[in-house]
Design a protein around this motif. Structure first.
Motif, PDB file in Angstrom:
ATOM      1  N   GLU A 240      -5.423   3.544  -0.275  1.00 46.68           N
ATOM      2  CA  GLU A 240      -5.408   2.706   0.914  1.00 46.68           C
ATOM      3  C   GLU A 240      -4.447   3.276   1.956  1.00 46.68           C
ATOM      4  O   GLU A 240      -3.335   3.691   1.622  1.00 46.68           O
ATOM      5  CB  GLU A 240      -4.981   1.290   0.540  1.00 46.68           C
TER       6      GLU A 240
ATOM      7  N   SER B 119      -0.513   0.054   5.934  1.00 48.47           N
ATOM      8  CA  SER B 119      -0.900  -1.255   6.449  1.00 48.47           C
ATOM      9  C   SER B 119       0.263  -1.898   7.196  1.00 48.47           C
ATOM     10  O   SER B 119       1.431  -1.536   6.994  1.00 48.47           O
ATOM     11  CB  SER B 119      -1.377  -2.162   5.315  1.00 48.47           C
TER      12      SER B 119
ATOM     13  N   ARG C 190      -9.011  -4.002   8.378  1.00 49.17           N
ATOM     14  CA  ARG C 190      -9.353  -4.646   7.111  1.00 49.17           C
ATOM     15  C   ARG C 190      -8.083  -5.153   6.445  1.00 49.17           C
ATOM     16  O   ARG C 190      -7.002  -4.595   6.640  1.00 49.17           O
ATOM     17  CB  ARG C 190     -10.064  -3.654   6.182  1.00 49.17           C
ATOM     18  N   LYS C 191      -8.255  -6.166   5.631  1.00 49.57           N
ATOM     19  CA  LYS C 191      -7.121  -6.751   4.923  1.00 49.57           C
ATOM     20  C   LYS C 191      -6.683  -5.834   3.787  1.00 49.57           C
ATOM     21  O   LYS C 191      -7.508  -5.322   3.033  1.00 49.57           O
ATOM     22  CB  LYS C 191      -7.493  -8.127   4.374  1.00 49.57           C
ATOM     23  N   SER C 192      -5.388  -5.615   3.669  1.00 47.16           N
ATOM     24  CA  SER C 192      -4.849  -4.787   2.599  1.00 47.16           C
ATOM     25  C   SER C 192      -5.083  -5.448   1.246  1.00 47.16           C
ATOM     26  O   SER C 192      -4.941  -6.667   1.098  1.00 47.16           O
ATOM     27  CB  SER C 192      -3.346  -4.572   2.818  1.00 47.16           C
ATOM     28  N   GLN C 193      -5.441  -4.637   0.264  1.00 49.79           N
ATOM     29  CA  GLN C 193      -5.583  -5.121  -1.100  1.00 49.79           C
ATOM     30  C   GLN C 193      -4.273  -5.016  -1.873  1.00 49.79           C
ATOM     31  O   GLN C 193      -4.167  -5.507  -2.995  1.00 49.79           O
ATOM     32  CB  GLN C 193      -6.664  -4.307  -1.827  1.00 49.79           C
ATOM     33  N   LEU C 194      -3.269  -4.380  -1.250  1.00 50.71           N
ATOM     34  CA  LEU C 194      -2.001  -4.137  -1.918  1.00 50.71           C
ATOM     35  C   LEU C 194      -0.890  -5.077  -1.461  1.00 50.71           C
ATOM     36  O   LEU C 194      -0.007  -5.432  -2.245  1.00 50.71           O
ATOM     37  CB  LEU C 194      -1.550  -2.685  -1.683  1.00 50.71           C
ATOM     38  N   TYR C 195      -0.954  -5.450  -0.178  1.00 46.58           N
ATOM     39  CA  TYR C 195       0.137  -6.241   0.388  1.00 46.58           C
ATOM     40  C   TYR C 195      -0.433  -7.484   1.079  1.00 46.58           C
ATOM     41  O   TYR C 195      -1.225  -7.366   2.013  1.00 46.58           O
ATOM     42  CB  TYR C 195       0.934  -5.417   1.401  1.00 46.58           C
ATOM     43  N   PRO C 196      -0.019  -8.672   0.647  1.00 42.68           N
ATOM     44  CA  PRO C 196      -0.481  -9.908   1.310  1.00 42.68           C
ATOM     45  C   PRO C 196      -0.066  -9.922   2.778  1.00 42.68           C
ATOM     46  O   PRO C 196       1.005  -9.430   3.132  1.00 42.68           O
ATOM     47  CB  PRO C 196       0.240 -11.018   0.525  1.00 42.68           C
TER      48      PRO C 196
ATOM     49  N   PHE D 253      -2.662  -5.531   7.109  1.00 45.37           N
ATOM     50  CA  PHE D 253      -3.985  -5.006   7.441  1.00 45.37           C
ATOM     51  C   PHE D 253      -3.861  -3.532   7.794  1.00 45.37           C
ATOM     52  O   PHE D 253      -2.770  -3.032   8.073  1.00 45.37           O
ATOM     53  CB  PHE D 253      -4.576  -5.768   8.647  1.00 45.37           C
ATOM     54  N   TYR D 254      -5.018  -2.839   7.798  1.00 42.51           N
ATOM     55  CA  TYR D 254      -5.017  -1.433   8.202  1.00 42.51           C
ATOM     56  C   TYR D 254      -6.255  -1.130   9.038  1.00 42.51           C
ATOM     57  O   TYR D 254      -7.288  -1.783   8.914  1.00 42.51           O
ATOM     58  CB  TYR D 254      -4.963  -0.512   6.985  1.00 42.51           C
TER      59      TYR D 254
END
Length: 320
Positions: A167, A170, A202-208, A211-212
């Motif tokens: 990823e 973000s 898109r919303k990061s899958q790693l950090y609440p 986004f990136y």
């Protein structure tokens, strides 16, 4: 009659040999709409503030260029150019079987509209360009820029491959608004940045809450057609007497002395040509949509008036 609503739309998807063109069709979906093309590194969100000011008897189909918004990127190893992007207009016309097209384009979208109108004038019945007239002219300093683009394009190819397994960095949405605004030299102020971010992150899958950016970085290093003053004038001559509206941002450098010859020619030889200046920078249609609409709406009513009662021009395949 009233105005269009941002809530009255249909998302569209047009298949291409490399994926899909994505877009949003606002308002009237029974008649052929205005085809709206956004600018470089933007997406259909740049029309968010203008759409609700336009008359609802006409629909507006906003299409996102390859590598922008939700549209598919070009295949790996390919390079973006005006030759590829201008085909978007033809692809949309083919999808809906239109014999004519009404074009509204900002920046790169306006350049593509100008190119298409000059190459296939018989297919165009109206043009609106927002803070653009001509592509940048070729100049000696372009050589160094092209050299840099070659190197940076290759870097972006590596970065794209890396994104498949890792990823990218973000940021919070607040940070992204500032990043986007700085990237446009404040042409898109922070308070307007969300209109473009909605379809470019898109919303990061790693950090609440982070986004990136997911747009195709290769599109930053595109190639336009080789261009000079003589070619620009010859293209204007091919457009001839099409209804043509140009709106310039008063504080924007994108329409300058290099456009004077073409604008002068159109003003003298095209009875349907209009040129207006509105307070604002390059994204004037987003930040000062009300003033832009004061010229766009009367132009539309003159050259794409409401259809006669009982007459329907269906946009469906095989109907136009």
């Amino acid at each position: 009659m009233g105005n269009l609503s941002l809530n009255d739309f249909e998302d569209v998807s047009i298949e291409t040999p490399y994926g899909y063109l994505m877009g949003r069709w606002y308002g009237n979906r029974k008649d052929r709409p205005i085809l709206a093309l956004h600018g470089w590194q933007d997406n259909l969100g740049s029309f968010d503030t203008l759409i609700p000011l336009l008359p609802d008897y006409l629909g507006v189909l906003c299409i996102e260029l390859p590598g922008h918004g939700y549209s598919s990127p070009l295949p790996a190893g390919m390079h973006y150019s005006a030759d590829d992007w201008v085909l978007v207009i033809g692809r949309v016309m083919k999808e809906y079987n239109w014999k004519k097209v009404s074009l509204m384009g900002h920046s790169l979208g306006g350049i593509l509209s100008y190119i298409h109108a000059s190459l296939a004038p018989q297919t165009v019945d109206m043009i609106i360009t927002l803070d653009i007239c001509l592509p940048p002219f070729d100049a000696p300093e372009c050589i160094e820029k092209r050299a840099q683009y070659m190197e940076r394009h290759l870097v972006e190819e590596d970065r794209t491959r890396l994104m498949e397994v890792q990823e990218p960095p973000s940021y919070t949405m607040s940070q992204l608004r500032k990043v986007l605004s700085r990237g446009t030299f404040n042409s898109v102020p922070v308070e307007f940045a969300q209109h473009l971010l909605n379809r470019s992150v898109r919303k990061s899958q790693l950090y609440p809450d982070k986004f990136y950016f997911f747009r195709d970085g290769r599109s930053k290093y595109h190639a336009l057609l080789p261009f000079c003053a003589e070619k620009g004038l010859e293209m204007a001559k091919r457009i001839k007497d099409k209804p043509y509206l140009i709106i310039k941002g008063s504080d924007s450098p994108f329409i300058d002395s290099r456009s004077e010859e073409v604008i002068s020619f159109l003003a003298k030889n095209n009875p349907y040509f209009e040129f207006h200046e509105v307070s604002g920078l390059h994204h004037v249609h987003l930040t000062n949509a009300t003033e832009c609409a004061k010229f766009i709406v009367p132009f539309l009513r003159r050259h794409r008036p409401p259809p006669a009662a009982g007459v329907v021009n269906s946009p469906g395949k095989g109907k136009l």
